[in-house]
Design a protein around this motif. Structure first.
Motif, PDB file in Angstrom:
ATOM      1  N   GLY A 124      19.224 -32.885  20.066  1.00 25.07           N
ATOM      2  CA  GLY A 124      17.801 -33.165  20.182  1.00 25.07           C
ATOM      3  C   GLY A 124      17.423 -34.260  21.150  1.00 25.07           C
ATOM      4  N   SER A 125      18.372 -35.055  21.610  1.00 27.41           N
ATOM      5  CA  SER A 125      18.040 -36.104  22.588  1.00 27.41           C
ATOM      6  C   SER A 125      18.547 -35.678  23.955  1.00 27.41           C
ATOM      7  CB  SER A 125      18.645 -37.456  22.189  1.00 27.41           C
ATOM      8  OG  SER A 125      20.047 -37.439  22.281  1.00 27.41           O
ATOM      9  N   ALA A 126      17.815 -36.069  24.984  1.00 32.35           N
ATOM     10  CA  ALA A 126      18.142 -35.608  26.337  1.00 32.35           C
ATOM     11  C   ALA A 126      18.197 -36.769  27.330  1.00 32.35           C
ATOM     12  CB  ALA A 126      17.105 -34.574  26.787  1.00 32.35           C
ATOM     13  N   ARG A 127      18.321 -37.993  26.825  1.00 32.08           N
ATOM     14  CA  ARG A 127      18.370 -39.149  27.732  1.00 32.08           C
ATOM     15  C   ARG A 127      19.690 -39.154  28.504  1.00 32.08           C
ATOM     16  NH1 ARG A 127      18.027 -44.616  25.158  1.00 32.08           N
ATOM     17  NH2 ARG A 127      19.563 -43.861  23.645  1.00 32.08           N
ATOM     18  N   PRO A 128      19.699 -39.770  29.698  1.00 33.15           N
ATOM     19  CA  PRO A 128      20.960 -39.836  30.447  1.00 33.15           C
ATOM     20  C   PRO A 128      22.017 -40.673  29.726  1.00 33.15           C
ATOM     21  CG  PRO A 128      19.214 -41.063  31.591  1.00 33.15           C
ATOM     22  CD  PRO A 128      18.559 -40.324  30.463  1.00 33.15           C
ATOM     23  N   GLN A 179      16.000 -40.712  15.779  1.00 33.93           N
ATOM     24  CA  GLN A 179      14.629 -41.154  15.481  1.00 33.93           C
ATOM     25  C   GLN A 179      14.126 -41.988  16.637  1.00 33.93           C
ATOM     26  OE1 GLN A 179      13.537 -42.255  11.537  1.00 33.93           O
ATOM     27  NE2 GLN A 179      12.372 -44.038  12.213  1.00 33.93           N
ATOM     28  N   TYR A 180      12.995 -41.559  17.191  1.00 35.33           N
ATOM     29  CA  TYR A 180      12.305 -42.329  18.224  1.00 35.33           C
ATOM     30  C   TYR A 180      10.934 -42.711  17.661  1.00 35.33           C
ATOM     31  CZ  TYR A 180      15.510 -40.507  21.920  1.00 35.33           C
ATOM     32  OH  TYR A 180      16.576 -40.179  22.710  1.00 35.33           O
ATOM     33  N   ASN A 181      10.734 -44.000  17.436  1.00 37.42           N
ATOM     34  CA  ASN A 181       9.418 -44.477  16.983  1.00 37.42           C
ATOM     35  C   ASN A 181       8.871 -43.655  15.817  1.00 37.42           C
ATOM     36  OD1 ASN A 181       9.262 -46.595  18.919  1.00 37.42           O
ATOM     37  ND2 ASN A 181       8.806 -45.056  20.480  1.00 37.42           N
ATOM     38  N   ALA A 182       9.669 -43.561  14.789  1.00 39.19           N
ATOM     39  CA  ALA A 182       9.278 -42.896  13.541  1.00 39.19           C
ATOM     40  C   ALA A 182       9.070 -41.394  13.680  1.00 39.19           C
ATOM     41  CB  ALA A 182       8.032 -43.545  12.921  1.00 39.19           C
ATOM     42  N   SER A 209      19.719 -36.021  10.970  1.00 40.83           N
ATOM     43  CA  SER A 209      19.037 -37.077  11.720  1.00 40.83           C
ATOM     44  C   SER A 209      19.938 -38.305  11.795  1.00 40.83           C
ATOM     45  CB  SER A 209      17.712 -37.446  11.047  1.00 40.83           C
ATOM     46  OG  SER A 209      17.954 -38.017   9.770  1.00 40.83           O
ATOM     47  N   TYR A 210      19.650 -39.158  12.760  1.00 39.70           N
ATOM     48  CA  TYR A 210      20.409 -40.405  12.863  1.00 39.70           C
ATOM     49  C   TYR A 210      19.535 -41.502  13.436  1.00 39.70           C
ATOM     50  CZ  TYR A 210      21.096 -38.885  17.740  1.00 39.70           C
ATOM     51  OH  TYR A 210      20.906 -38.465  19.033  1.00 39.70           O
ATOM     52  N   GLY A 211      19.950 -42.730  13.119  1.00 39.50           N
ATOM     53  CA  GLY A 211      19.218 -43.905  13.585  1.00 39.50           C
ATOM     54  C   GLY A 211      19.724 -45.124  12.842  1.00 39.50           C
ATOM     55  N   ASP A 258      28.826 -49.625  15.934  1.00 35.10           N
ATOM     56  CA  ASP A 258      29.311 -48.295  16.345  1.00 35.10           C
ATOM     57  C   ASP A 258      29.165 -48.094  17.853  1.00 35.10           C
ATOM     58  OD1 ASP A 258      30.018 -47.303  13.768  1.00 35.10           O
ATOM     59  OD2 ASP A 258      27.911 -46.875  13.336  1.00 35.10           O
ATOM     60  N   TYR A 259      28.303 -48.892  18.480  1.00 37.47           N
ATOM     61  CA  TYR A 259      28.019 -48.716  19.916  1.00 37.47           C
ATOM     62  C   TYR A 259      29.001 -49.517  20.768  1.00 37.47           C
ATOM     63  CZ  TYR A 259      23.342 -46.747  18.932  1.00 37.47           C
ATOM     64  OH  TYR A 259      22.298 -45.972  18.514  1.00 37.47           O
ATOM     65  N   THR A 260      29.297 -48.959  21.932  1.00 38.07           N
ATOM     66  CA  THR A 260      30.006 -49.725  22.964  1.00 38.07           C
ATOM     67  C   THR A 260      28.962 -50.568  23.710  1.00 38.07           C
ATOM     68  OG1 THR A 260      29.631 -48.133  24.732  1.00 38.07           O
ATOM     69  CG2 THR A 260      31.559 -47.748  23.319  1.00 38.07           C
TER      70      THR A 260
HETATM   71  C1  LIG Z   1      12.276 -44.353  22.449  1.00 36.59           C
HETATM   72  C2  LIG Z   1      13.183 -44.862  21.346  1.00 36.59           C
HETATM   73  C3  LIG Z   1      12.637 -45.173  20.118  1.00 36.59           C
HETATM   74  C4  LIG Z   1      13.462 -45.567  19.066  1.00 36.59           C
HETATM   75  N1  LIG Z   1      12.927 -45.739  17.813  1.00 36.59           N
HETATM   76  C5  LIG Z   1      13.764 -45.931  16.759  1.00 36.59           C
HETATM   77  C6  LIG Z   1      13.267 -45.891  15.423  1.00 36.59           C
HETATM   78  O1  LIG Z   1      12.086 -45.674  15.152  1.00 36.59           O
HETATM   79  N2  LIG Z   1      14.148 -46.072  14.421  1.00 36.59           N
HETATM   80  C7  LIG Z   1      15.484 -46.273  14.648  1.00 36.59           C
HETATM   81  O2  LIG Z   1      16.255 -46.426  13.710  1.00 36.59           O
HETATM   82  N3  LIG Z   1      15.972 -46.316  15.900  1.00 36.59           N
HETATM   83  C8  LIG Z   1      15.154 -46.134  16.960  1.00 36.59           C
HETATM   84  N4  LIG Z   1      15.650 -46.133  18.234  1.00 36.59           N
HETATM   85  C9  LIG Z   1      17.069 -46.414  18.422  1.00 36.59           C
HETATM   86  C10 LIG Z   1      17.859 -45.116  18.368  1.00 36.59           C
HETATM   87  O3  LIG Z   1      18.224 -44.813  17.040  1.00 36.59           O
HETATM   88  C11 LIG Z   1      19.122 -45.230  19.213  1.00 36.59           C
HETATM   89  O4  LIG Z   1      18.785 -45.641  20.533  1.00 36.59           O
HETATM   90  C12 LIG Z   1      19.882 -43.931  19.297  1.00 36.59           C
HETATM   91  O5  LIG Z   1      21.044 -44.148  20.075  1.00 36.59           O
HETATM   92  C13 LIG Z   1      19.007 -42.851  19.926  1.00 36.59           C
HETATM   93  O6  LIG Z   1      19.696 -41.624  20.027  1.00 36.59           O
HETATM   94  P1  LIG Z   1      20.162 -41.078  21.453  1.00 36.59           P
HETATM   95  O7  LIG Z   1      21.106 -42.177  22.010  1.00 36.59           O
HETATM   96  O8  LIG Z   1      20.899 -39.822  21.162  1.00 36.59           O
HETATM   97  O9  LIG Z   1      18.965 -40.915  22.293  1.00 36.59           O
HETATM   98  C14 LIG Z   1      14.850 -45.746  19.283  1.00 36.59           C
HETATM   99  C15 LIG Z   1      15.374 -45.467  20.556  1.00 36.59           C
HETATM  100  C16 LIG Z   1      14.566 -45.009  21.566  1.00 36.59           C
HETATM  101  C17 LIG Z   1      15.168 -44.654  22.908  1.00 36.59           C
END
Ligand SMILES: Cc1cc2nc3c(=O)[nH]c(=O)nc-3n(C[C@H](O)[C@H](O)[C@H](O)COP(=O)(O)O)c2cc1C
Length: 194
Positions: A12-16, A87-90, A116-118, A153-155
């Motif tokens: 579901g995510s498409a960021r570089p 999760q991006y901004n809820a 889902s993850y976050g 968990d992140y590098t």
């Molecule tokens: C635009 C944006 C909004 C985010 N909002 C949340 C959030 O609401 N809750 C959260 O737990 N993490 C949030 N994050 C952190 C993400 O959980 C984390 O960056 C994760 O690695 C995103 O998945 P992706 O790397 O596959 O894009 C956000 C990250 C981005 C880029």
């Protein structure tokens, strides 16, 4: 349906720079070990749909762009789908909403599940996605899986040091989702045969 059901794991995510593909790959390999199904990854970064540019709404079933037909075929050829969403901004990412909105009939009654993850499991993202998928009419399993991703968990480059280890923390949940999606696929096949 093919004799071996095909379940697609949608990234579901498409960021570089993202962890979604790593998580989806680890989910796919976890599922492959115990599920009698072909597991394929559908990575929205690779599918690379433009912002919705179909002249007619998807429910009218008159797709005009080759990229729409290609995406519709990928979903039509999937017996089930598992969404892996951050999760991006809820909420869930715009790229995923865009991909969902492109097509319609192909989603109907599709056996499906949400991961889902976050920082706190991405629960708000899953809830928002569930609301949309239920509206469209996918056949969602009742329970979602959610991965809490810790800073450790992140590098330093913002990938996961060991995504298999992250997913292993939730292996039982992932397998349960896979089993539930497969059960829905089987039930649908039996209903069609009856
Ligand atoms: C635009 C944006 C909004 C985010 N909002 C949340 C959030 O609401 N809750 C959260 O737990 N993490 C949030 N994050 C952190 C993400 O959980 C984390 O960056 C994760 O690695 C995103 O998945 P992706 O790397 O596959 O894009 C956000 C990250 C981005 C880029």
């Amino acid at each position: 349906m093919s004799s071996t059901p095909r379940i697609s794991v949608i990234v579901g995510s498409a960021r570089p720079v993202r962890i979604g593909r790593q998580l989806a790959d680890s989910v796919a390999s976890t599922l492959s070990t115990n599920l009698d199904a072909e597991i394929q990854i559908l990575d929205l970064a690779e599918v690379a749909l433009p912002m919705l540019d179909e002249p007619l709404m998807a429910g009218m079933n008159q797709y005009q762009n080759a990229h729409t037909v290609a995406w519709a075929n990928l979903i039509a050829e999937s017996d089930g789908v598992i969404f892996v969403t951050p999760q991006y901004n809820a909420g869930y990412p715009a790229a995923l909403k865009n991909a969902i909105d492109y097509i319609y009939a192909e989603w109907k009654n599709k056996p499906s599940a949400i991961i889902s993850y976050g920082g706190r499991g991405g629960l708000a993202s899953a809830a928002q996605l569930r609301q949309v998928l239920e509206f469209i009419g996918l056949d969602l399993v009742d329970t979602d899986a959610s991965f809490t991703i810790a800073q450790t968990d992140y590098t330093p480059e913002w990938s996961l040091g060991d995504s298999d280890a992250v997913v292993a923390r939730y292996a039982d949940d992932v397998r349960a989702l896979g089993d539930a999606v497969l059960a829905k696929i089987d039930a649908e096949e039996e209903a069609e045969a009856a």
